[in-house]
Write an enzyme that holds these catalytic residues in place. Sequence first.
Site, short mmCIF file in Angstrom:
data_model
loop_
_atom_site.label_atom_id
_atom_site.label_comp_id
_atom_site.label_asym_id
_atom_site.label_seq_id
_atom_site.Cartn_x
_atom_site.Cartn_y
_atom_site.Cartn_z
CB SER A 107 67.05 -5.55 69.82
OG SER A 107 65.94 -6.24 70.37
CE1 TYR A 166 68.14 -2.77 74.20
CE2 TYR A 166 66.19 -4.11 73.71
CZ TYR A 166 67.57 -3.93 73.69
OH TYR A 166 68.37 -4.91 73.16
CB THR A 203 74.40 -11.15 77.61
OG1 THR A 203 73.26 -10.29 77.52
CG2 THR A 203 74.68 -11.76 76.26
CB SER A 221 80.24 -8.27 79.38
OG SER A 221 79.29 -7.31 79.00
CE LYS A 274 69.57 -2.20 70.98
NZ LYS A 274 70.99 -2.25 70.64
CG LEU A 318 76.66 -10.19 70.50
CD1 LEU A 318 76.76 -11.65 70.08
CD2 LEU A 318 75.42 -9.56 69.89
N1 LIG Z 1 71.12 -10.01 75.47
C1 LIG Z 1 70.06 -9.94 74.67
O1 LIG Z 1 69.03 -10.62 74.90
C2 LIG Z 1 70.11 -9.09 73.45
C3 LIG Z 1 71.08 -8.13 73.25
N2 LIG Z 1 71.04 -7.34 72.14
C4 LIG Z 1 72.03 -6.28 71.95
O2 LIG Z 1 73.34 -6.80 72.02
C5 LIG Z 1 74.25 -5.77 72.41
C6 LIG Z 1 75.20 -6.30 73.47
O3 LIG Z 1 74.48 -6.54 74.66
P1 LIG Z 1 74.78 -7.78 75.63
O4 LIG Z 1 76.07 -8.38 75.31
O5 LIG Z 1 73.56 -8.63 75.59
O6 LIG Z 1 74.78 -7.05 77.05
P2 LIG Z 1 75.96 -6.80 78.11
O7 LIG Z 1 75.33 -5.99 79.21
O8 LIG Z 1 76.62 -8.08 78.46
O9 LIG Z 1 77.01 -5.91 77.31
C7 LIG Z 1 76.81 -4.57 77.08
C8 LIG Z 1 78.12 -3.94 76.66
O10 LIG Z 1 77.89 -2.54 76.38
C9 LIG Z 1 78.89 -1.78 77.01
N3 LIG Z 1 78.36 -0.50 77.47
C10 LIG Z 1 77.26 -0.29 78.24
N4 LIG Z 1 77.12 0.99 78.52
C11 LIG Z 1 78.15 1.64 77.92
C12 LIG Z 1 78.56 2.99 77.84
N5 LIG Z 1 77.90 3.96 78.46
N6 LIG Z 1 79.67 3.30 77.14
C13 LIG Z 1 80.36 2.33 76.52
N7 LIG Z 1 80.03 1.04 76.55
C14 LIG Z 1 78.94 0.69 77.25
C15 LIG Z 1 79.34 -2.60 78.20
O11 LIG Z 1 80.70 -2.36 78.46
P3 LIG Z 1 81.25 -1.56 79.75
O12 LIG Z 1 80.34 -1.86 80.88
O13 LIG Z 1 82.66 -1.98 79.89
O14 LIG Z 1 81.16 -0.15 79.33
C16 LIG Z 1 79.17 -4.03 77.73
O15 LIG Z 1 80.36 -4.50 77.17
C17 LIG Z 1 73.37 -4.60 72.87
O16 LIG Z 1 73.33 -3.61 71.87
C18 LIG Z 1 72.00 -5.23 73.04
O17 LIG Z 1 70.96 -4.30 72.86
C19 LIG Z 1 70.10 -7.49 71.17
C20 LIG Z 1 69.13 -8.42 71.31
C21 LIG Z 1 69.05 -9.32 72.44
C1 LIG Z 2 51.06 -15.26 62.90
C2 LIG Z 2 51.21 -15.51 64.34
C3 LIG Z 2 52.06 -14.46 65.00
C4 LIG Z 2 52.00 -14.58 66.47
C5 LIG Z 2 52.69 -13.42 67.11
C6 LIG Z 2 52.61 -13.53 68.57
C7 LIG Z 2 53.30 -12.39 69.23
C8 LIG Z 2 54.49 -12.86 69.96
C9 LIG Z 2 55.23 -11.73 70.57
C10 LIG Z 2 56.66 -12.02 70.55
C11 LIG Z 2 57.41 -10.97 71.27
C12 LIG Z 2 58.85 -11.30 71.19
C13 LIG Z 2 59.70 -10.37 72.01
C14 LIG Z 2 61.11 -10.73 71.83
C15 LIG Z 2 61.95 -9.78 72.59
C16 LIG Z 2 63.40 -10.02 72.34
O1 LIG Z 2 63.83 -11.07 71.95
O2 LIG Z 2 64.16 -8.96 72.58
C17 LIG Z 2 65.55 -9.07 72.41
C18 LIG Z 2 66.16 -8.06 73.29
O3 LIG Z 2 66.66 -7.05 72.82
C19 LIG Z 2 66.10 -8.36 74.72
O4 LIG Z 2 66.10 -7.21 75.50
P1 LIG Z 2 65.33 -7.22 76.89
O5 LIG Z 2 65.92 -6.08 77.65
O6 LIG Z 2 63.88 -7.01 76.61
O7 LIG Z 2 65.60 -8.53 77.58
#
Ligand SMILES: NC(=O)C1=CN([C@@H]2O[C@H](COP(=O)(O)OP(=O)(O)OC[C@H]3O[C@@H](n4cnc5c(N)ncnc54)[C@H](OP(=O)(O)O)[C@@H]3O)[C@@H](O)[C@H]2O)C=CC1
Ligand SMILES: CCCCCCCCCCCCCCCC(=O)OCC(=O)COP(=O)(O)O
Length: 310
Positions: A179, A192, A227, A47, A196, A49
């Site tokens: 992340s 989380y 996602t 799923s 990371k 990314l």
């Molecule tokens: N969405 C966002 O905002 C952000 C995402 N990321 C990172 O991107 C990556 C992908 O996440 P995203 O696509 O958003 O989320 P999804 O929940 O859509 O995808 C997560 C994936 O991880 C797999 N997974 C979860 N648990 C397990 C497990 N125990 N064993 C094996 N596989 C597992 C799932 O596959 P299955 O269920 O088939 O096992 C799934 O394909 C992650 O590392 C996330 O931290 C980083 C920043 C932002």
């Molecule tokens: C010089 C001026 C600077 C001003 C800074 C202001 C502070 C702003 C804070 C910004 C926080 C951003 C958080 C972003 C979080 C993010 O994008 O996470 C990505 C993920 O991994 C998402 O995971 P989640 O489970 O939290 O949805």
Amino acid sequence: MDLVTQTAILPLLFGCLGIFSLFRVLQRIRSRTYLRNAVVVVTGATSGLGRECARVFHAAGAKLVLCGRNVTALEALVSELAGSHTSQGQTHKPYMVTFDLTDPGAIAAAAVEILQCFGYVDILINNAGVSYRGAIRDTIVDVDRRVMEINYFGPVALTKALLPSMIKRKRGHIVAISSIQGKISIPFRSAYAASKHATQAFFDCLRAEMEQDNIEVTVISPGYIYTNLSVNAVTADGSRYGALDKNTAQGRSPAEVAQDVLAAVGKKKKDVLLTDLLPSLAVYLRILAPGIFFRIMASRAKREQKSKNS
Ligand SMILES: NC(=O)C1=CN([C@@H]2O[C@H](COP(=O)(O)OP(=O)(O)OC[C@H]3O[C@@H](n4cnc5c(N)ncnc54)[C@H](OP(=O)(O)O)[C@@H]3O)[C@@H](O)[C@H]2O)C=CC1
Ligand SMILES: CCCCCCCCCCCCCCCC(=O)OCC(=O)COP(=O)(O)O
């Protein structure tokens, strides 16, 4: 513009532009060659990314090994990709390997299976992951362990299992999808953000240690992506969060982020931040003025707590 400017500056300017364009073209060719026919393993390909990474690397001509737990979703992706063609040249039918990243025995067996698919691995994309929502004071330690297991120990174990064959070939590329929360910690994401930060640290060490063996390491730190990450997130008591957060829904499209991942891997980038301006500035604020950053995070925590209680 006088004659001196016309005769001296303009040719210099056009010369620089020409060199820059040539450099870009050469870089694109090098990147395409690097990815075409490369054996690429994508975890979490069922799923979000991971699925989009599978699509773009497949279109780039890579030989894929797709991993996840959900067999039905993996099978659907394999048959979609096996039936798709690209104008850019030959594509390959992907293999699939199913395993759970919380099970060390399954990871070891999966590594053997992965290596059997094409005989070697060129690029490993550690993408699978889970998020978390909760207050530290309410969260059972099992939840911290589970998040670390999936996001940190699982990818570390898989990387270590595949590394010897890469070292032997003196060729390989390990990618970690981290992340922005691997660089800054935001309230109610402790497990989380910790997983990371650990990911960033481990793969930074790996990059330094592996340079002599010609193995590349890329850490990619995205901001919000649209996602199911928030839906699948684990909460303080271990239950599923089950809701799509507004920030996630307003995030970048996973297909677009996957293109950025492809570009970063093709260019062998070492560390890539894929976020908007404000979160990127927050990373610098954390380093240059930590006191201000901590104050902003504390008021964010207070605000969130208040809105939860009301
Ligand atoms: N969405 C966002 O905002 C952000 C995402 N990321 C990172 O991107 C990556 C992908 O996440 P995203 O696509 O958003 O989320 P999804 O929940 O859509 O995808 C997560 C994936 O991880 C797999 N997974 C979860 N648990 C397990 C497990 N125990 N064993 C094996 N596989 C597992 C799932 O596959 P299955 O269920 O088939 O096992 C799934 O394909 C992650 O590392 C996330 O931290 C980083 C920043 C932002
Ligand atoms: C010089 C001026 C600077 C001003 C800074 C202001 C502070 C702003 C804070 C910004 C926080 C951003 C958080 C972003 C979080 C993010 O994008 O996470 C990505 C993920 O991994 C998402 O995971 P989640 O489970 O939290 O949805």
